[in-house]
Design an enzyme around this catalytic site. Structure first.
Site, PDB file in Angstrom:
ATOM      1  N   ASN A  44       0.786  -1.133  -0.116  1.00 33.78           N
ATOM      2  CA  ASN A  44       0.033   0.178   0.203  1.00 33.78           C
ATOM      3  C   ASN A  44       0.890   1.193   0.166  1.00 33.78           C
ATOM      4  O   ASN A  44       1.446   1.600   0.909  1.00 33.78           O
ATOM      5  CB  ASN A  44      -0.827   0.016   1.226  1.00 33.78           C
ATOM      6  CG  ASN A  44      -1.813   1.252   1.428  1.00 33.78           C
ATOM      7  OD1 ASN A  44      -1.713   2.056   0.547  1.00 33.78           O
ATOM      8  ND2 ASN A  44      -2.242   1.459   2.556  1.00 33.78           N
ATOM      9  N   HIS A  48      -9.369   0.968   4.287  1.00 31.26           N
ATOM     10  CA  HIS A  48      -8.307   0.969   5.011  1.00 31.26           C
ATOM     11  C   HIS A  48      -8.394   2.065   6.482  1.00 31.26           C
ATOM     12  O   HIS A  48      -9.490   3.180   6.128  1.00 31.26           O
ATOM     13  CB  HIS A  48      -7.211   1.625   4.242  1.00 31.26           C
ATOM     14  CG  HIS A  48      -5.725   1.766   4.867  1.00 31.26           C
ATOM     15  ND1 HIS A  48      -5.408   2.776   5.673  1.00 31.26           N
ATOM     16  CD2 HIS A  48      -4.975   0.892   4.573  1.00 31.26           C
ATOM     17  CE1 HIS A  48      -4.310   2.418   6.184  1.00 31.26           C
ATOM     18  NE2 HIS A  48      -3.878   1.263   5.742  1.00 31.26           N
ATOM     19  N   GLU A  73      -5.405  -5.107  10.410  1.00 30.87           N
ATOM     20  CA  GLU A  73      -4.582  -4.245  10.664  1.00 30.87           C
ATOM     21  C   GLU A  73      -4.959  -3.209  11.945  1.00 30.87           C
ATOM     22  O   GLU A  73      -5.695  -2.289  11.912  1.00 30.87           O
ATOM     23  CB  GLU A  73      -4.386  -3.155   9.532  1.00 30.87           C
ATOM     24  CG  GLU A  73      -4.288  -3.846   8.164  1.00 30.87           C
ATOM     25  CD  GLU A  73      -3.556  -2.796   7.152  1.00 30.87           C
ATOM     26  OE1 GLU A  73      -2.503  -2.964   6.757  1.00 30.87           O
ATOM     27  OE2 GLU A  73      -4.214  -1.992   6.914  1.00 30.87           O
ATOM     28  N   GLY A  78       2.058   2.236  10.818  1.00 29.98           N
ATOM     29  CA  GLY A  78       3.209   3.278  10.631  1.00 29.98           C
ATOM     30  C   GLY A  78       3.573   3.889  11.960  1.00 29.98           C
ATOM     31  O   GLY A  78       4.643   4.816  11.929  1.00 29.98           O
TER      32      GLY A  78
HETATM   33  P1  PGA Z   1       2.757   0.327   7.580  1.00 24.71           P
HETATM   34  O1  PGA Z   1       1.039   0.482   6.873  1.00 24.71           O
HETATM   35  O2  PGA Z   1       3.250  -1.089   7.088  1.00 24.71           O
HETATM   36  O3  PGA Z   1       3.407   1.422   7.354  1.00 24.71           O
HETATM   37  O4  PGA Z   1       2.361   0.049   9.264  1.00 24.71           O
HETATM   38  C1  PGA Z   1       0.436  -0.736   6.823  1.00 24.71           C
HETATM   39  C2  PGA Z   1      -0.920  -0.168   6.130  1.00 24.71           C
HETATM   40  O5  PGA Z   1      -1.257   1.049   6.403  1.00 24.71           O
HETATM   41  O6  PGA Z   1      -1.480  -0.849   5.284  1.00 24.71           O
END
Ligand code: PGA
Length: 256
Positions: A12, A99, A170, A176
Site C-alpha cells: 500500500n 483502510h 490491521e 505506521g
Molecule cells: P505500515 O502500514 O506497514 O506502514 O504500518 C500498513 C498499512 O497501512 O496498510
C-alpha cells in the site's frame, strides 16, 4: 486468476511516489525477484494517477496491479470519484477497501465500506477489506466486537458460496508506528477471525486469505508469516523499499 491465490503480499503505497520513484521501485523488485511463485501473489497499490504507468511497468510480470480505494458508484455525477469499472479498464485487479486511514480521515463508515466492496465485486475486482481496532477499543476489551461489526457490514452483502475477498487485519495502533502487534496478539485475532468466518460459511471461511498489516517489515516478516492463519501481509512503509518488500515476500513464501 487473482481470486484463487491463497497468500498475498500487498504494498500500500499510500500518498507517495512519482513516476521516477515508481519506476525505480518496480525495477528493483523485479530485478531481485524475476519470477513470482504462484502460491503467493504480490501486488502494489499506487495512487490513481500512476495506475497506467504501473500497468505498463508490470507488463510481463505476474505482479498484480491494485488501487487504494474506489467509489461505491459505477458512474455518474460524482466529481472526484473513481469507479470500479474504470479501474478494471486500466488493468487493476485488486482494490483496498476500508483502510483505517480512510475510515479515520475520510469518515468511511461500515455501511459505505460494504457498498464499496459490493462495487468492487460487481466490477470484477478482488476486494481487500481492511479491518482493525483502535488502541482504546483494544484496551476496553472491544477488539472482537469491533472486528465482527466491520465484517458483518460487508459479509451480509456477499454471496459467500460464490464470491471471494481478502481480509487484512490491521490494528490501527500498529500502522505506521514501527511497532507491530505481538505474535501472540496476531495469532489470537487471526484464529478468532478464521473461526468466525467458518461459522458464517465453512468453505468461504477456510479459503479467505487473512493478511496481517501494521509495521510489518523485512525483520519481523519471518515470525509474522509463520503464525497460523496468517496468509501474508498488507505492507505500508516497507513496501516503498524493494529489498524490504522482497524480503517480506520471501518470508511469506517460505511458509506457503
Ligand atoms: P505500515 O502500514 O506497514 O506502514 O504500518 C500498513 C498499512 O497501512 O496498510
Amino acid at each position: 486468476m487473482a481470486v484463487a491465490i491463497k497468500k498475498w503480499v500487498i504494498g500500500n503505497w499510500k500518498l507517495q511516489g512519482s513516476q521516477v520513484f515508481n519506476k525505480e521501485l518496480v525495477e528493483g523488485i523485479r530485478a531481485s525477484l524475476p519470477a513470482l511463485d504462484n502460491r503467493v501473489g504480490m501486488s502494489v497499490c499506487p495512487v490513481f494517477p500512476y495506475l497506467i504507468q504501473l500497468a505498463d511497468l508490470l507488463a510481463g510480470s505476474s505482479m498484480v496491479l491494485g488501487a487504494q480505494t474506489l467509489s461505491e458508484h459505477a458512474k455518474g455525477a460524482y466529481t472526484g470519484e473513481v469507479a470500479g469499472p474504470m479501474l478494471k479498464d486500466v488493468g487493476v485487479a485488486l482494490v483496498l477497501v476500508g483502510h483505517s486511514e480512510r475510515r479515520a480521515y475520510q469518515g468511511e463508515s461500515n455501511e459505505l465500506i460494504g457498498k464499496k466492496v459490493r462495487a468492487a465485486l460487481d466490477a470484477g475486482l478482488l476486494p481487500v477489506l481492511c479491518i482493525g481496532e483502535t488502541k482504546q477499543e483494544r484496551d476496553a476489551g472491544e477488539t472482537r466486537s469491533v472486528l465482527t461489526g466491520q465484517l458483518d457490514a460487508v459479509l451480509s452483502l456477499l454471496d459467500l458460496a460464490k464470491e471471494d475477498m481478502v481480509i487484512a487485519y490491521e490494528p490501527r495502533w500498529a500502522i505506521g508506528t514501527g511497532v507491530s502487534a505481538s505474535p501472540e496478539m496476531i495469532a489470537e485475532v487471526h484464529g478468532f477471525l478464521r473461526s468466525y468466518l467458518i461459522g458464517k460459511a465453512a468453505a468461504f471461511g477456510a479459503r479467505t486469505p487473512l493478511l496481517y498489516g501494521g509495521s510489518m517489515n523485512g525483520s519481523n516478516a519471518d515470525s509474522i508469516a509463520a503464525i497460523k492463519d496468517v496468509d501474508g501481509g498488507l505492507i505500508g512503509s516497507a513496501a516503498l523499499k524493494a529489498d524490504e518488500f522482497v524480503a517480506i515476500y520471501q518470508a511469506v513464501l517460505a511458509c506457503a
